[in-house]
Design an enzyme around this catalytic site. Sequence first.
Site, short mmCIF file in Angstrom:
data_model
loop_
_atom_site.label_atom_id
_atom_site.label_comp_id
_atom_site.label_asym_id
_atom_site.label_seq_id
_atom_site.Cartn_x
_atom_site.Cartn_y
_atom_site.Cartn_z
CE LYS A 146 41.61 44.30 11.67
NZ LYS A 146 42.38 45.55 11.45
CE LYS B 282 47.12 44.07 17.97
NZ LYS B 282 47.02 45.13 16.96
#
Length: 295
Positions: A244, A169
């Site tokens: 993030k 990811k």
Amino acid sequence: MARVAFIGLGNMGGGMAANLAKGGHDVRAFDLSADALERAREKGCSAVASAAEAVADADAVVTMLPAGKHVRDVYDASVFGKAPTDAILIDCSTIDVTTAREESAKARAQGYEMVDAPVSGGIAAADAGTLTFMVGGSEDGFAKARPYLELMGKAVIHAGGPGAGQAAKICNNMLLGASMIATCETFVLAEKLGLDLQTFFNISSQASGQNWSMTSYCPVPGVGPETPADRNYEGGFATALMLKDLRLAMEAAESVDAYTPMGSHAEELYTRFLELGGDGKDFSAIIRMIAEKAD
């Protein structure tokens, strides 16, 4: 019909839980937000008062939480020792690889199968059940998690052992963040050179510069398919979330001594964009900062 605990009903989790309920499961949902719980109830889930209540007698536990700290807190306090040991534990949060591996090891030590299964696709895909899941964990864990993930996604891919889903990811989103910036720069340059942007899109989307940020998520309003750019950059994938993920990628790169200059620069630019007030906008809105700097 299985009993599924779903913890974390934010922008992504709400749609995911609804799709599990739509798939015929008894979904016991928990979130700290009363509004989120009410929306989940309206979409076929049963709202419960705590995470521990949600996981009691569950066949599967699915979590969608903001960060590694929240994952540790929820699993350590409310899942381990509270959920049956034959329940499959599925964490769909995007967190650091180290925490994912640590929680998996704790789960294994207590007799659980746990997978990390972060997602790609955004809010619209969460609602539509067309997410892509990158799954880390054992073969047995993946096999147990897959039927639940398939109700929420169009693609469910086993990336490897514990933490591999998180690794996939953050690598994917580092590439996405950097390619979006390059795409934005390109459109700004094309316009300044006098090119019609729709014409440029028609050319580049079929040439060697083609990439997902251009053809599927074009940052220019009115060009290509409908994207957040056509809605004043509302919805989609928030700049704060992209930042993030880029920071997670940079932490991971440092931990393995990987040289990632493009990823590092993307983090710097998104940090600047957030500081300029872009945190509430889709990450493709960075084109505005790039265009203003070019003026």
